[in-house]
Design an enzyme around this catalytic site. Structure first.
Site, PDB file in Angstrom:
ATOM      1  N   VAL A 157       0.843  -1.199   0.000  1.00 57.73           N
ATOM      2  CA  VAL A 157       0.000   0.000   0.000  1.00 57.73           C
ATOM      3  C   VAL A 157       0.876   1.246   0.000  1.00 57.73           C
ATOM      4  CG1 VAL A 157      -1.838   1.248   1.196  1.00 57.73           C
ATOM      5  CG2 VAL A 157      -1.897  -1.238   1.075  1.00 57.73           C
ATOM      6  N   GLY A 186       4.019   1.133   1.342  1.00 60.77           N
ATOM      7  CA  GLY A 186       5.320   0.622   1.755  1.00 60.77           C
ATOM      8  C   GLY A 186       5.212  -0.047   3.111  1.00 60.77           C
ATOM      9  N   SER A 205       1.119   0.613   8.463  1.00 61.87           N
ATOM     10  CA  SER A 205      -0.144   1.347   8.372  1.00 61.87           C
ATOM     11  C   SER A 205      -1.338   0.411   8.481  1.00 61.87           C
ATOM     12  CB  SER A 205      -0.206   2.146   7.065  1.00 61.87           C
ATOM     13  OG  SER A 205       0.044   1.322   5.942  1.00 61.87           O
ATOM     14  N   ASN A 255      -8.554  -6.379   3.508  1.00 62.77           N
ATOM     15  CA  ASN A 255      -7.930  -6.516   4.824  1.00 62.77           C
ATOM     16  C   ASN A 255      -8.883  -7.004   5.912  1.00 62.77           C
ATOM     17  OD1 ASN A 255      -5.458  -5.653   3.844  1.00 62.77           O
ATOM     18  ND2 ASN A 255      -5.808  -3.508   4.390  1.00 62.77           N
ATOM     19  N   PRO A 258      -3.529  -7.046  -5.758  1.00 64.44           N
ATOM     20  CA  PRO A 258      -3.874  -7.991  -6.828  1.00 64.44           C
ATOM     21  C   PRO A 258      -4.892  -9.026  -6.360  1.00 64.44           C
ATOM     22  CG  PRO A 258      -1.663  -8.412  -5.981  1.00 64.44           C
ATOM     23  CD  PRO A 258      -2.105  -7.117  -5.387  1.00 64.44           C
ATOM     24  N   HIS A 285       1.809 -19.289  -0.869  1.00 67.35           N
ATOM     25  CA  HIS A 285       0.541 -20.024  -0.873  1.00 67.35           C
ATOM     26  C   HIS A 285       0.749 -21.493  -0.529  1.00 67.35           C
ATOM     27  CE1 HIS A 285      -1.716 -16.903  -3.592  1.00 67.35           C
ATOM     28  NE2 HIS A 285      -1.441 -16.445  -2.382  1.00 67.35           N
ATOM     29  N   ASP A 299      -2.487 -25.344  -0.580  1.00 66.97           N
ATOM     30  CA  ASP A 299      -1.625 -26.471  -0.927  1.00 66.97           C
ATOM     31  C   ASP A 299      -2.272 -27.703  -0.306  1.00 66.97           C
ATOM     32  OD1 ASP A 299       0.269 -28.463  -1.110  1.00 66.97           O
ATOM     33  OD2 ASP A 299       1.928 -27.279  -0.341  1.00 66.97           O
ATOM     34  N   ASP A 354       7.187 -24.945   1.686  1.00 70.10           N
ATOM     35  CA  ASP A 354       8.144 -25.659   0.851  1.00 70.10           C
ATOM     36  C   ASP A 354       7.795 -25.440  -0.618  1.00 70.10           C
ATOM     37  OD1 ASP A 354       5.868 -27.185   0.438  1.00 70.10           O
ATOM     38  OD2 ASP A 354       6.547 -28.882   1.647  1.00 70.10           O
TER      39      ASP A 354
END
Length: 323
Positions: free
Chosen positions: A71, A73, A77, A95, A161, A191, A239, A247
């Site tokens: 957002v 950096g 925040s 969020n 994204p 992920h 996963d 991993d």
């Protein structure tokens, strides 16, 4: 999970030392060595205690760190609470499911008792995430510190994204933060741990892009598994193989058309990203090294250093304005 198992996970984690240029006034490894020598240990102890009862914190902290850095950096925040008169980043749609704010609070409380007004909330997020990665079987690595906390938390600035983007679409978000394709493919390897809410991929199971059929790029067996899972609960593991271990199995899964979110599967369909996926799938050590480097790079996005920003007393609120 026993303390001995936690120690073992730390020991077997691949030790990766990431070397970055040292610039006066910028981030550096060991920033708190003189001002708060026990800072990193204090944070590590909080993370170890929480991980022992809930190994899902690794995914939660990775998500928090990513959502913060992308957002304004890496300035913490995302930690600011909304008030009756002003909303914060926490109110932004992406969020609303971010969690483990209380873990950051616990670390901050302990740090304030040991070294008042010294360690930033932004550094706590970065260090806690690093420690949780190692506990989940990921790489152990050094991270430079010295970040300061931001003075703005605006939900309208939260643009992240989404799960249905193509590789070029997603890459635009990363290049805007000076990250490249390799960084993006590597960071999506996070992920390997965590879950996704079923509504993020529900259309892939039965009505992909309005076709009335499942996504042809998803393994039919996975479609069936996820239909059953989402019929019973609201989330599914990203996963399906080593769900709590950070991993390279995520990459092997997407090569088998077992990517849960569309962006994960897109990595194998794009000519530029597919070779990176194949490389990580066949080289566990290579992935660990790249993941550590990418995390350090992401953690340096648009940081506040020197006299910029502040060191918050409470991670959830800005410091009182001095008169």
């Amino acid at each position: 999970m026993s303390s001995s198992l936690i120690s073992l996970l730390v020991i077997i984690g691949l030790l990766v030392v990431v070397v970055i240029p040292t610039v006066a006034g910028q981030l550096r490894v060991g920033f708190y060595n003189a001002s708060c020598p026990s800072a990193e240990l204090i944070i590590q102890q909080v993370v170890q205690k929480r991980f022992a009862s809930d190994p899902s914190i690794t995914a939660a902290l990775l998500r928090m760190h990513f959502h913060d850095c992308f957002v304004k950096g890496c300035d913490a925040s995302i930690l600011i609470d909304s008030t009756q008169s002003k909303s914060s980043e926490k109110d932004a749609g992406p969020n609303l499911t971010v969690r483990e704010f209380d873990l950051i609070d616990d670390a901050k409380t302990n740090l304030e008792a040991a070294c008042p007004g010294t360690v930033s909330c932004a550094d706590i997020i970065t260090l806690a995430t690093r420690d949780s990665v190692a506990l989940a079987g990921g790489p152990s690595y050094n991270v430079p510190t010295g970040r300061r906390d931001g003075l703005v938390s605006d939900p309208s600035l939260v643009r992240l994204p989404g799960p249905d983007l193509t590789v070029p679409q997603a890459l635009r978000f990363f290049t805007a933060k000076r990250l490249n394709l390799n960084d993006m493919v590597t960071l999506l390897g996070g992920h390997s741990v965590g879950v996704a809410h079923c509504n993020f991929f529900q259309d892939r199971l039965s009505n992909f892009r309005g076709t009335g059929k499942p996504d042809p790029d998803m393994d039919p067996a996975l479609v069936s598994e996820l239909q059953q899972t989402c019929g019973k609960q609201s989330t599914a593991f990203l996963d399906q193989n080593t769900s709590f271990v950070l991993d390279n199995q995520f990459y092997n899964q997407v090569l088998l058309k077992r990517g849960v979110m569309r962006i994960d599967q897109e990595l194998t369909l794009n000519k530029a990203s597919a070779p990176i996926v194949s490389g990580f799938a066949s080289n566990a050590g290579g992935f660990q090294q790249r993941f550590a480097a990418a995390m350090v790079k992401m953690g340096s996005i648009e940081v506040l250093v020197g006299s910029a920003g502040e060191i918050r007393n409470n991670c959830r609120v800005f410091n009182p304005t001095k008169q």
